[in-house]
Design a protein around this motif. Structure first.
Motif, mmCIF file in Angstrom:
data_model
loop_
_atom_site.group_PDB
_atom_site.id
_atom_site.type_symbol
_atom_site.label_atom_id
_atom_site.label_comp_id
_atom_site.label_asym_id
_atom_site.label_seq_id
_atom_site.Cartn_x
_atom_site.Cartn_y
_atom_site.Cartn_z
ATOM 1 N N UNK A 176 0.809 -1.216 0.000
ATOM 2 C CA UNK A 176 0.000 0.000 0.000
ATOM 3 C C UNK A 176 0.845 1.270 0.000
ATOM 4 N N UNK A 177 0.151 2.357 -0.303
ATOM 5 C CA UNK A 177 0.672 3.706 -0.128
ATOM 6 C C UNK A 177 -0.133 4.283 1.028
ATOM 7 N N UNK A 178 0.528 4.984 1.934
ATOM 8 C CA UNK A 178 -0.168 5.513 3.106
ATOM 9 C C UNK A 178 0.366 6.899 3.456
ATOM 10 N N UNK A 179 -0.439 7.669 4.195
ATOM 11 C CA UNK A 179 0.057 8.955 4.704
ATOM 12 C C UNK A 179 1.252 8.718 5.646
ATOM 13 N N UNK A 180 2.070 9.724 5.805
ATOM 14 C CA UNK A 180 3.305 9.601 6.579
ATOM 15 C C UNK A 180 3.082 9.064 7.988
ATOM 16 N N UNK A 181 1.974 9.407 8.601
ATOM 17 C CA UNK A 181 1.741 8.967 9.980
ATOM 18 C C UNK A 181 1.221 7.534 10.080
ATOM 19 N N UNK A 209 5.027 1.578 0.511
ATOM 20 C CA UNK A 209 6.008 2.225 -0.362
ATOM 21 C C UNK A 209 6.018 3.694 0.050
ATOM 22 N N UNK A 210 7.086 4.127 0.695
ATOM 23 C CA UNK A 210 7.191 5.493 1.203
ATOM 24 C C UNK A 210 7.981 6.346 0.215
ATOM 25 N N UNK A 211 7.803 7.650 0.299
ATOM 26 C CA UNK A 211 8.549 8.566 -0.558
ATOM 27 C C UNK A 211 8.903 9.803 0.248
ATOM 28 N N UNK A 212 9.953 10.476 -0.187
ATOM 29 C CA UNK A 212 10.421 11.663 0.502
ATOM 30 C C UNK A 212 10.383 12.840 -0.470
ATOM 31 N N UNK A 217 14.386 7.134 9.513
ATOM 32 C CA UNK A 217 13.372 6.914 10.545
ATOM 33 C C UNK A 217 12.077 6.292 10.014
ATOM 34 N N UNK A 218 11.899 6.273 8.702
ATOM 35 C CA UNK A 218 10.672 5.716 8.133
ATOM 36 C C UNK A 218 10.526 4.248 8.526
ATOM 37 N N UNK A 219 9.304 3.851 8.805
ATOM 38 C CA UNK A 219 9.021 2.452 9.119
ATOM 39 C C UNK A 219 8.934 1.604 7.853
ATOM 40 N N UNK A 220 8.903 2.261 6.700
ATOM 41 C CA UNK A 220 8.803 1.553 5.426
ATOM 42 C C UNK A 220 10.105 0.830 5.099
ATOM 43 N N UNK A 221 9.979 -0.302 4.439
ATOM 44 C CA UNK A 221 11.137 -1.046 3.963
ATOM 45 C C UNK A 221 11.648 -0.450 2.645
ATOM 46 N N UNK A 222 10.717 0.070 1.835
ATOM 47 C CA UNK A 222 11.063 0.608 0.511
ATOM 48 C C UNK A 222 10.782 2.104 0.492
ATOM 49 N N UNK A 223 11.788 2.870 0.066
ATOM 50 C CA UNK A 223 11.677 4.326 0.060
ATOM 51 C C UNK A 223 12.104 4.860 -1.301
#
Length: 157
Positions: free
Chosen positions: A32-37, A44-47, A60-66
């Motif tokens: 999934x894609x989710x809000x930062x919180x 799948x996180x993005x910066x 610090x992201x809890x995501x494995x993939x950034x």
């Protein structure tokens, strides 16, 4: 809605947008894609490139993939967390492309039975026209989506 998408498939989809990949991408799936919180290990996180603390966010992201730009380094801290860093020039654009392609429900072309279509209306291919819609004697292009309760008058292109 959670999906289960192979990271390799996402990387292939991004194609030449990918500048570099760091970490082991074998047998990694994104759900999934989710809000930062609400990020978790299957997100799948993005910066955002405009952030001044990009490196800190990545570590610090809890995501494995950034997904991030070239300014984020694949540090020993990230390696120890078994994170995967995908570098692209525009992370926001990349995540939007991924979200649209993999995580949005596609609307199937069709005309709802309650829609009124003028006999002289010209409809393009793959058109979706929702309920309670009125389309006058006009031209509707290809791949257009018209949502509920819309009125399009005569002579509109």
């Amino acid at each position: 809605m959670d999906k289960c998408i192979a990271l390799k498939e996402i990387i292939d989809f991004l194609g030449t947008d990918v500048i570099g990949i760091y970490g082991n991408t074998e047998n990694i799936y994104v759900k999934h894609l989710r809000p930062a919180d609400s990020v978790d290990g299957e997100t799948l996180d993005w910066i955002n490139s405009t952030k001044t603390n990009k490196q800190q966010i990545a570590e610090r992201s809890k995501a494995l993939v950034i997904i991030a730009d070239q300014e984020v380094e694949y540090t020993k801290h990230m390696q120890a967390q078994n994170k995967i860093l995908i570098r692209v020039s525009n992370p926001k654009f990349a995540i939007l492309k991924i979200g649209n392609h993999f995580f949005t429900e596609k609307i199937k072309p069709g005309i709802h039975k309650s829609a009124f279509i003028h006999p002289n209306a010209k409809l393009g291919q793959n058109v979706f026209i929702a309920n309670n819609t009125s389309v006058g004697a006009c031209t509707i292009g290809n791949d257009v989506k018209i949502y509920p309760n819309v009125v399009i008058n005569d002579n509109v292109l």
